[in-house]
Design an enzyme around this catalytic site. Structure first.
Site, mmCIF file in Angstrom:
data_model
loop_
_atom_site.group_PDB
_atom_site.id
_atom_site.type_symbol
_atom_site.label_atom_id
_atom_site.label_comp_id
_atom_site.label_asym_id
_atom_site.label_seq_id
_atom_site.Cartn_x
_atom_site.Cartn_y
_atom_site.Cartn_z
ATOM 1 N N VAL A 118 -0.416 60.492 42.528
ATOM 2 C CA VAL A 118 -1.446 60.695 41.517
ATOM 3 C C VAL A 118 -1.563 59.440 40.669
ATOM 4 O O VAL A 118 -0.549 58.881 40.210
ATOM 5 C CB VAL A 118 -1.110 61.908 40.611
ATOM 6 C CG1 VAL A 118 -2.221 62.128 39.587
ATOM 7 C CG2 VAL A 118 -0.920 63.162 41.456
ATOM 8 N N ASP A 165 4.340 77.645 44.950
ATOM 9 C CA ASP A 165 5.189 76.524 44.508
ATOM 10 C C ASP A 165 5.179 76.408 42.981
ATOM 11 O O ASP A 165 4.932 75.335 42.431
ATOM 12 C CB ASP A 165 4.715 75.220 45.149
ATOM 13 C CG ASP A 165 5.802 74.135 45.126
ATOM 14 O OD1 ASP A 165 6.978 74.489 44.902
ATOM 15 O OD2 ASP A 165 5.470 72.955 45.331
#
Length: 774
Positions: free
Chosen positions: A503, A613
């Site tokens: 990211v 998750d």
């Protein structure tokens, strides 16, 4: 000292002038319902006296001229309306009484000593004075269902709803300012416990002698004895000129803050309300009735085999429309059948609890038991009940099923009708249905054409102007790879790495808005699957606790996603760094917000979503430290009729539910498990597995249960601001979430209710194994 004496003198002068300017009621004054019916305040705003109720009269305080909408205080609420022949006397010996034509007396006020005068104040407070001009009784200290400007609801006091707007008798709901500092709404005739609460301010334990206060500008708030505001229920700052504000718990159990513009007679506006869910107040539909939402309105239905007691009054509930035989040893199954009422929740007042595999087993068990009149089934637990059932409401997202025993020979008992509604013939229903269907089809076509044209025009405008901001309102923005290279300055500043990519920090709107750009870097097939999943999941979700997807890039082999930027990083960045400290209240609020985000995925999306998750690294924090769930690459979408799925192991070690390792079907309860681990980490400010601790403390969930069992929870947390009662409740919630058996874990809706203190949290059972989580 001189200033203090001057202030005392000035206060005395102001008080004397105010009393001289008041509308004073002298001893010997009287009122009648038909002539000279009220005493006005000095400005003429409020009146004390008779107002019409049903076929008679009651005594109270109201806005002068419009008592039918603004009764704010009532004397002897549960007394029958008085006849027109009664008189309200302020006797020469200082008593305020209502006297009938037969000389029967009813006290309106009971001061500790005889009064010398009375006054209707412009604040809406009716007061009695002694001979020293001291107030010895006032309506503000005995509130009924309304709080006025300048009035306080002090600790231990309650407001009770009215039966209806036209009947000021005590209704079925109450708002209590508890001595523990919590402002809570309950049904009447219930204990002050969480199981009966349907709204709370969640300020318990945060102060002593807390009061609910309403200021002249519409500011409604909770104030403790030190003058500290614990919670704002409204922000205030509303206009004060020619406007009156009052808060009232209405007949439907919801309290609302109203404003009334004196320049516009009859103009009443609702500024705020305790809840938008009109089915939230428990008992709205009475015994054996349950509440459903019809658009924005609440509607009541009777159980199968029951009919409304009074179709004009929901709270009267429902009674059987057949005669039930007394319980005996004969086989019940020959006389009765069971009717299912799905997706409804009720107060649990069971006399027997069974663990049964199927709902059919539960149905049969109740049918054979002559003491069982109803049963509820959820998660393989069958609760046998006796009638009446109460506090019923429909929860479309709830899996609870109620079974009602009804007469087997009655052919119409399975038709659940709304209270107070007439039945229509099949022909009428068919005509109405065809008409509505045709109308709906026409409107859908028109809407689709209009939406299409608007989007085409918007797209053209965007293409011409290059304005990214507008495109985000129309749909997800499509970026080219070169666009994103420029936005990230050649992918220069890395924010973090995930399981599928990196990211980077970028900007849009000519550098005015910061964004996060995620570039997928795995093999094409795996990256493509994750890219499509994130597009499919996040593109359709809109919730304040989910990270917002702004755009994407699908350029050749390049797959990138553009998100809103979270300036405070992840929860892990804050939680596991000693220099970053979250206070106790912040941790509790973060836990609730994470639960709200997961609840949205599980129950409020078009397709049910299992995130798969949940962990602190995937919970990002905005500038206000509000958590937002991210990284949906592993998420699993379920079809509308699907409750579980088989799939390979996903998620992160330490947060993965045991069923992943056993090749068992995975449900939303896998996310509940992961949330439980995160909740324990959040409360204890440490990782779930940390071998820097002594061996017996290294695995958090094991150590947490040991401390809970030994009643040594203080070992798990640090900080003077920790609320001990909340601490125990939160740990119990966490331990329920991480149970080995998925069916025993609560739903996220139940988790949120337990976190908020709305429902009690029972003692969790001992975990059977922790080995699979390590």
């Amino acid at each position: 000292m001189a200033r203090l004496l001057f202030f005392i003198f000035l206060s005395a002068v102001i008080t004397t002038e105010a009393q001289q300017g008041e509308s004073v009621v002298n001893l010997g004054s009287f009122l009648t319902p038909t002539t000279n019916s009220s005493w006005l305040s000095r400005s003429g705003l409020y009146a004390f006296g008779f107002y019409q109720q049903a076929n008679g009269y009651a005594i109270g305080v109201f806005l002068a001229g419009i008592p039918e909408k603004t009764v704010v205080w009532t004397a002897n609420r549960d007394k029958a309306p008085a006849l027109a022949s009664v008189t309200l006397n302020f006797t020469s010996d200082g008593r305020l009484i209502m006297q009938s034509a037969q000389a029967e007396e009813t006290a309106i006020a009971s001061p500790p000593e005889r009064a010398a005068s009375a006054s209707m104040l412009d604040s809406g407070n009716f007061v009695l004075y002694n001979s020293d001009k001291k107030i010895i009784w006032q309506s503000f200290e005995s509130p009924t269902n309304t709080l006025l400007q300048g009035q306080r609801l002090t600790a231990g006091k309650e407001l009770f709803s009215s039966v209806s707007e036209s009947d000021q008798s005590i209704g079925i709901f109450r708002l209590k300012m508890q001595t523990d500092g919590n402002l809570v709404q309950y049904p009447v005739q219930t204990t002050d416990t969480a199981e009966y609460s349907y709204w709370s301010s969640f300020t318990d334990g945060k102060g002593s002698n807390v009061s609910l206060c309403l200021d002249d500008d519409g500011h409604l708030y909770l104030l403790n004895s030190t003058g500290t505001i614990l919670k704002n229920l409204t922000q205030g700052g509303y206009p004060t000129k020619d406007v009156v504000y009052f808060m009232r718990i209405d007949a439907d159990g919801i309290f609302r803050l109203y404003s009334h513009n004196l320049d516009k007679n009859g103009n009443f506006s609702v500024i705020s309300r305790s809840t938008d869910d009109k089915c939230a107040p428990k008992g709205l539909c009475g015994l054996n009735g349950f509440c459903i939402m019809n658009d924005q309105d609440a509607n009541c239905l009777c159980l199968p085999g029951f009919a409304s007691v009074n179709p004009g009054n929901w709270t009267s509930g429902c009674v059987r429309n057949f005669t039930a035989e007394s319980c005996n040893s004969k086989d019940e199954s020959t006389k009765y059948i069971m009717q299912a009422v799905p997706s409804t929740v009720w107060e649990d007042n069971s006399f027997s609890s069974l663990t049964l595999l199927t709902k059919e087993d539960c149905e049969a068990a109740c049918l054979k038991d002559c003491n069982c009149e109803a049963a509820t089934y959820r998660d393989r637990v069958c609760q046998k009940q006796r009638l009446p059932l109460r506090f019923g409401r429909r929860e479309l997202s709830d899996v609870n099923i109620a079974f009602i025993k009804v007469a087997g020979s009655t052919s119409t008992i399975n038709k659940i009708e709304p209270l107070g509604r007439e039945r229509y013939s099949r022909k009428d229903i068919m005509i109405l249905g065809i008409s509505l269907g045709a109308f709906g089809l026409i409107m859908s076509v028109i809407s689709a054409i209009a939406i299409y044209k608007n989007r085409v025009r918007a797209y053209r405008r965007l293409s011409n102007s290059g304005n990214v901001d507008l495109s985000m309102d129309v749909s997800l923005r499509s970026f080219t790879y070169s666009d994103l290279e420029k936005m990230t300055n050649g992918f220069k500043e890395e924010l973090g790495r995930g399981s599928f990519g990196t990211v980077y920090k970028g900007t849009i709107w000519n550098g005015q808005k910061i964004v996060a750009v995620k570039r997928l870097e795995k093999l094409l097939t795996e990256g493509e699957r994750e890219f499509q999943m994130e597009m499919k999941v996040i593109g359709r979700t809109h919730h304040k606790n989910l990270v917002r997807l702004l755009g994407y890039c699908h350029d050749g082999e390049n797959r990138l996603l553009v998100y809103e930027y979270m300036s405070n990083g992840s929860l892990a960045d804050i939680l596991f760094k000693p220099e970053e400290k979250l206070c106790w209240d912040e941790r509790i609020e973060i836990a609730r917000n994470i639960a709200k985000g997961i609840l949205y995925l599980h129950e409020e999306c078009e397709s049910q979503i299992i995130h798969c998750d949940i962990k602190p690294q995937n919970i990002l924090m905005d500038e206000y430290r509000c958590p937002k769930i991210s990284d949906f690459g592993l998420a699993k979408l379920l079809k509308p009729d699907q409750t579980n799925t088989f799939t390979g192991i996903r998620g992160t070690k330490g947060y993965v539910a045991p069923e992943w390792h056993r090749n068992q079907p995975v449900t939303v309860k896998a996310d509940v498990y992961s949330f439980g681990i995160v909740l324990l980490e959040l409360i204890c400010c440490r990782k779930s597995v940390d071998w820097s601790f002594p061996e017996e403390e290294a695995i958090l969930e094991e150590w947490a249960y040991s401390c809970f069992e030994a009643r040594e929870l203080d070992k798990l947390v640090s900080g003077k601001d920790v609320d001990k009662r909340q601490l125990e409740r939160i740990f119990k919630v966490g331990l329920w979430c991480i149970l080995d058996e998925p069916s025993l874990r609560p739903s996220m809706k139940k988790v949120l209710l337990m976190l908020e203190g709305t429902v009690d949290v029972p003692i969790p059972p001992s975990p059977t194994s922790f080995l699979s989580t390590v």
